[in-house]
Design a protein around this motif. Structure first.
Motif, PDB file in Angstrom:
ATOM      1  N   LEU A  18       1.202  -1.203  -0.143  1.00 49.67           N
ATOM      2  CA  LEU A  18       0.093   0.103  -0.413  1.00 49.67           C
ATOM      3  C   LEU A  18       1.154   1.160   0.190  1.00 49.67           C
ATOM      4  O   LEU A  18       0.819   2.110  -0.750  1.00 49.67           O
ATOM      5  CB  LEU A  18      -0.625  -0.066   1.258  1.00 49.67           C
ATOM      6  CG  LEU A  18      -1.761   1.213   1.764  1.00 49.67           C
ATOM      7  CD1 LEU A  18      -3.198   1.262   0.379  1.00 49.67           C
ATOM      8  CD2 LEU A  18      -2.135   0.961   2.941  1.00 49.67           C
ATOM      9  N   TYR A  19       1.968   1.098   0.820  1.00 46.96           N
ATOM     10  CA  TYR A  19       2.621   2.841   0.724  1.00 46.96           C
ATOM     11  C   TYR A  19       3.294   2.524  -0.675  1.00 46.96           C
ATOM     12  O   TYR A  19       3.669   3.703  -1.100  1.00 46.96           O
ATOM     13  CB  TYR A  19       3.910   2.149   1.751  1.00 46.96           C
ATOM     14  CG  TYR A  19       3.264   2.446   2.879  1.00 46.96           C
ATOM     15  CD1 TYR A  19       2.067   2.299   3.948  1.00 46.96           C
ATOM     16  CD2 TYR A  19       4.484   1.449   4.109  1.00 46.96           C
ATOM     17  CE1 TYR A  19       2.090   2.067   4.546  1.00 46.96           C
ATOM     18  CE2 TYR A  19       4.059   1.483   5.821  1.00 46.96           C
ATOM     19  CZ  TYR A  19       3.189   1.446   6.103  1.00 46.96           C
ATOM     20  OH  TYR A  19       2.723   1.183   7.511  1.00 46.96           O
ATOM     21  N   ASP A  21       2.299   1.297  -3.701  1.00 46.81           N
ATOM     22  CA  ASP A  21       1.333   2.130  -4.546  1.00 46.81           C
ATOM     23  C   ASP A  21       0.869   4.289  -3.941  1.00 46.81           C
ATOM     24  O   ASP A  21       0.695   4.913  -4.675  1.00 46.81           O
ATOM     25  CB  ASP A  21       0.197   1.631  -4.317  1.00 46.81           C
ATOM     26  CG  ASP A  21      -0.098   0.265  -4.657  1.00 46.81           C
ATOM     27  OD1 ASP A  21       0.638   0.218  -5.021  1.00 46.81           O
ATOM     28  OD2 ASP A  21      -0.629  -0.411  -4.352  1.00 46.81           O
ATOM     29  N   LEU A  22       0.889   4.439  -2.674  1.00 46.93           N
ATOM     30  CA  LEU A  22       0.694   6.002  -2.423  1.00 46.93           C
ATOM     31  C   LEU A  22       2.123   6.612  -2.794  1.00 46.93           C
ATOM     32  O   LEU A  22       1.918   7.431  -3.288  1.00 46.93           O
ATOM     33  CB  LEU A  22       0.759   5.895  -0.882  1.00 46.93           C
ATOM     34  CG  LEU A  22      -0.810   4.658  -0.011  1.00 46.93           C
ATOM     35  CD1 LEU A  22      -0.792   4.768   1.214  1.00 46.93           C
ATOM     36  CD2 LEU A  22      -2.064   5.987  -0.788  1.00 46.93           C
ATOM     37  N   GLU A  73       1.052   7.823   6.553  1.00 44.07           N
ATOM     38  CA  GLU A  73       0.196   7.307   6.036  1.00 44.07           C
ATOM     39  C   GLU A  73      -0.062   6.551   7.742  1.00 44.07           C
ATOM     40  O   GLU A  73       1.105   5.974   8.292  1.00 44.07           O
ATOM     41  CB  GLU A  73       0.333   5.595   5.206  1.00 44.07           C
ATOM     42  CG  GLU A  73      -1.037   4.944   5.388  1.00 44.07           C
ATOM     43  CD  GLU A  73      -2.062   3.964   6.021  1.00 44.07           C
ATOM     44  OE1 GLU A  73      -2.775   3.691   5.194  1.00 44.07           O
ATOM     45  OE2 GLU A  73      -1.588   3.909   7.345  1.00 44.07           O
ATOM     46  N   THR A 124      -9.269   3.069  -0.706  1.00 45.34           N
ATOM     47  CA  THR A 124      -8.307   1.993  -0.838  1.00 45.34           C
ATOM     48  C   THR A 124      -7.118   3.588  -1.790  1.00 45.34           C
ATOM     49  O   THR A 124      -7.792   4.547  -2.207  1.00 45.34           O
ATOM     50  CB  THR A 124      -9.260   1.510  -2.958  1.00 45.34           C
ATOM     51  OG1 THR A 124      -9.791   2.652  -2.967  1.00 45.34           O
ATOM     52  CG2 THR A 124      -9.991   0.457  -1.792  1.00 45.34           C
ATOM     53  N   VAL A 125      -6.138   3.215  -2.795  1.00 50.47           N
ATOM     54  CA  VAL A 125      -5.723   4.165  -3.349  1.00 50.47           C
ATOM     55  C   VAL A 125      -6.049   4.987  -4.081  1.00 50.47           C
ATOM     56  O   VAL A 125      -6.411   6.058  -4.091  1.00 50.47           O
ATOM     57  CB  VAL A 125      -4.386   3.668  -3.567  1.00 50.47           C
ATOM     58  CG1 VAL A 125      -3.274   4.517  -4.026  1.00 50.47           C
ATOM     59  CG2 VAL A 125      -3.215   3.120  -2.756  1.00 50.47           C
ATOM     60  N   LYS A 129      -6.548   9.079  -4.347  1.00 54.86           N
ATOM     61  CA  LYS A 129      -5.675   9.651  -5.153  1.00 54.86           C
ATOM     62  C   LYS A 129      -6.343  10.930  -5.164  1.00 54.86           C
ATOM     63  O   LYS A 129      -5.718  12.066  -5.295  1.00 54.86           O
ATOM     64  CB  LYS A 129      -5.883   8.935  -6.476  1.00 54.86           C
ATOM     65  CG  LYS A 129      -5.489   9.484  -7.226  1.00 54.86           C
ATOM     66  CD  LYS A 129      -5.027   8.907  -8.038  1.00 54.86           C
ATOM     67  CE  LYS A 129      -4.163   8.992  -9.362  1.00 54.86           C
ATOM     68  NZ  LYS A 129      -4.286   8.646 -10.945  1.00 54.86           N
TER      69      LYS A 129
END
Length: 139
Positions: A18-19, A21-22, A73, A124-125, A129
């Protein structure tokens, strides 16, 4: 724009993907000074590089001071991230905290109650976004 991304390392690495993707989203808007937070085995890589806790502390504070904005996050509680956020608040950096309310962890009142911190709740990312990009464009 220099962006400091904070996420749990020693407090738990279950959100590494997740990190990453962010960080991919953030990299479209500037230089992520701490992109290593989104990589696997970051602690092992630091050890192989011979980095001591003092080295990591000094480097992270230098990056934090350099940063134009801080994105953290905060779903997985982390003493390090909390410390970084406290310093960023003291240095009056623009801060955006990302939190998934469906997690097993409650968000600290020190974040939710701080009106100088932008808090984005998300799942979710893709779902966060646009709001994250809006934060970056404001700063």
């Amino acid at each position: 724009m220099d962006i400091y991304f904070a996420g749990s390392i020693r407090g738990g690495r279950s959100d590494t993907a997740l990190y990453a993707d962010l960080i991919d989203v953030l990299e479209n808007h500037g230089t992520v000074l701490t992109e290593h937070v989104g990589t696997d085995a970051v602690e092992k890589k630091e050890a192989v590089a011979g980095l001591t806790d003092v080295d990591i502390y000094e480097q992270d504070l230098a990056w934090l001071r350099q940063a134009d904005v801080v994105v953290a996050e905060v779903t997985t509680p982390s003493l390090g991230v909390g410390y970084e956020l406290g310093r960023a608040v003291a240095w009056e950096k623009p801060i955006c905290c990302l939190y998934r309310p469906s997690s097993e962890h409650d968000l600290s009142a020190m974040i939710r109650g701080n009106d100088t911190v932008d808090l984005l709740e998300y799942e979710t990312v893709a779902g966060v976004k646009a709001d994250l990009e809006a934060f970056l464009h404001r700063h």
